[in-house]
Design an enzyme around this catalytic site. Structure first.
Site, PDB file in Angstrom:
ATOM      1  N   ASP A 141      -5.475 -23.695  58.692  1.00 12.88           N
ATOM      2  CA  ASP A 141      -6.048 -24.490  57.600  1.00 12.88           C
ATOM      3  C   ASP A 141      -7.575 -24.406  57.611  1.00 12.88           C
ATOM      4  O   ASP A 141      -8.223 -24.761  56.624  1.00 12.88           O
ATOM      5  CB  ASP A 141      -5.644 -25.968  57.766  1.00 12.88           C
ATOM      6  CG  ASP A 141      -4.569 -26.380  56.778  1.00 12.88           C
ATOM      7  OD1 ASP A 141      -4.425 -25.701  55.747  1.00 12.88           O
ATOM      8  OD2 ASP A 141      -3.902 -27.390  57.030  1.00 12.88           O
ATOM      9  N   LYS A 163       5.621 -22.791  51.190  1.00 12.77           N
ATOM     10  CA  LYS A 163       4.948 -22.042  52.259  1.00 12.77           C
ATOM     11  C   LYS A 163       5.972 -21.246  53.063  1.00 12.77           C
ATOM     12  O   LYS A 163       5.756 -20.073  53.384  1.00 12.77           O
ATOM     13  CB  LYS A 163       4.187 -23.013  53.186  1.00 12.77           C
ATOM     14  CG  LYS A 163       2.916 -23.564  52.548  1.00 12.77           C
ATOM     15  CD  LYS A 163       2.333 -24.729  53.336  1.00 12.77           C
ATOM     16  CE  LYS A 163       1.157 -25.325  52.554  1.00 12.77           C
ATOM     17  NZ  LYS A 163       0.635 -26.559  53.122  1.00 12.77           N
ATOM     18  N   GLN A 198       1.058 -30.626  58.003  1.00 11.72           N
ATOM     19  CA  GLN A 198       1.004 -30.958  56.578  1.00 11.72           C
ATOM     20  C   GLN A 198       0.416 -32.358  56.372  1.00 11.72           C
ATOM     21  O   GLN A 198       0.883 -33.322  56.989  1.00 11.72           O
ATOM     22  CB  GLN A 198       2.418 -30.859  55.979  1.00 11.72           C
ATOM     23  CG  GLN A 198       2.485 -31.097  54.497  1.00 11.72           C
ATOM     24  CD  GLN A 198       1.783 -30.010  53.675  1.00 11.72           C
ATOM     25  OE1 GLN A 198       1.898 -28.833  53.952  1.00 11.72           O
ATOM     26  NE2 GLN A 198       1.036 -30.426  52.667  1.00 11.72           N
TER      27      GLN A 198
END
Ligand code: NDP
Length: 289
Positions: free
Chosen positions: A123, A54, A98
């Site tokens: 997200d 990422k 995460q």
């Protein structure tokens, strides 16, 4: 029949190029550099790889990327304090915690994800964004199912009026996939572990999305000839090999189009994260590019 291979890298590069152009416009016309902060807790090896990818892709596209590494034993309160600081920081447009979290804070996962300001929730997991998606407002949409939809659209595979079947009803893949397909006028059925006579349902699908986490679960006889098959599964078998939820070799002989694993949906997920970061920056600055 041998199906068309839906190459994730090819479609991800198109999405990244579109995102890169938007970043340039934001920088040049509005003096805005989209910023993404990923918070990682502990040393989970798979998470370390995801976060490194990422970060690398963010930098490639010109996003201001930051990774905050917290020790395994961090408390829920300390993590919430970090998130509160990022919520207040105007240079941070996207915040991603995460997953999975370490065992001792896993029970607070919802509280932690809900602490992220909805406009910074790249997200798309915050209940505000989930509610928006369910009511037809696609703002910050979960990256993996959004990537599946963009792939269908970029490959010019029709959705409207089609019979779609989604295997799996998780909050991060199955349920948002349902909403995205429904919003594009497919007739959608969602299946799960208690679904009876699953194969009879999957055989009706013009578009079949598999997201259950069971290696090679979908076999050739479960697929309607000519169906489009999207394999979200990432299953580690043996030491290094990764396979999807679909028995690729058998299903490619029945389907008209299919995503491989690896090299399919997984590649699109990071592209959609950067797309969301740019979207979040636009929402926060009330500009549209
Ligand atoms: P979850 O474990 O959260 O959900 C799995 C779903 O599959 C559940 O709804 C479960 O049903 C259903 N299921 C399990 N077994 C069966 C079965 N035998 N028949 C029918 N349904 C079944 O998984 P995720 O949604 O998080 O992930 C699914 C897969 O996608 C995994 O392989 C994961 O690694 C991968 N993934 C890939 C990503 C990417 O970037 N490409 C991102 C996210 C996930 P029930 O609800 O009844 O338990």
């Amino acid at each position: 029949m041998s199906a068309q291979l839906l190459d994730g890298k090819f479609f991800a590069s198109q999405i990244k190029e579109e995102t890169r152009r938007k970043i340039e416009i934001l920088k040049q016309q509005y003096d805005i550099t989209p910023g993404l902060t990923v918070v990682i807790v502990g040393e989970n090896p798979a998470s370390q790889i995801y976060v490194a990818n990422k970060h690398k892709t963010s930098l490639e596209l010109g996003v201001n990327s930051q990774v905050i590494r917290l020790p395994e034993q961090v408390s829920k309160e300390e993590l919430l304090t970090v998130i509160a600081g990022l919520n207040q920081d105007p240079a941070v447009h996207g915040i991603l915690v995460q997953l999975p979290l370490p065992e001792h804070i896993k029970p607070y996962e919802s509280e932690i994800l809900e602490a992220i300001q909805p406009v910074k929730d790249v997200d798309g997991f915050h209940p505000v964004n989930v509610g928006k998606l369910a009511t037809g407002q696609e703002e910050l949409v979960p990256c993996t199912p959004h990537g599946c939809i963009r792939l269908l659209e970029l490959a010019d595979l029709p959705i409207k009026g089609k019979r779609a079947v989604v295997l799996g009803r998780s909050n991060i893949v199955g349920k948002p996939m349902f909403h995205l397909l429904l919003a594009r006028h497919a007739t959608v059925t969602v299946c799960h572990s208690r679904t009876q006579d699953l194969a009879a349902i999957t055989r009706e699908a013009d578009i079949l999305v598999a997201a259950i986490g069971k290696p090679k679960f979908v076999t050739g006889d479960m697929v309607k000839p000519g169906a489009v098959v999207i394999d979200v599964g990432i299953n580690r078998v043996g030491d290094k090999k990764i396979v999807g939820d679909v028995d690729f070799d058998a299903v490619k002989e029945v389907a008209s189009a299919i995503t491989p694993v690896p090299g399919g949906v997984g590649v699109l997920t990071i592209a959609m994260l950067l797309y969301n970061t740019v979207k979040a920056a636009q929402i926060q600055h009330k500009v549209q590019v």
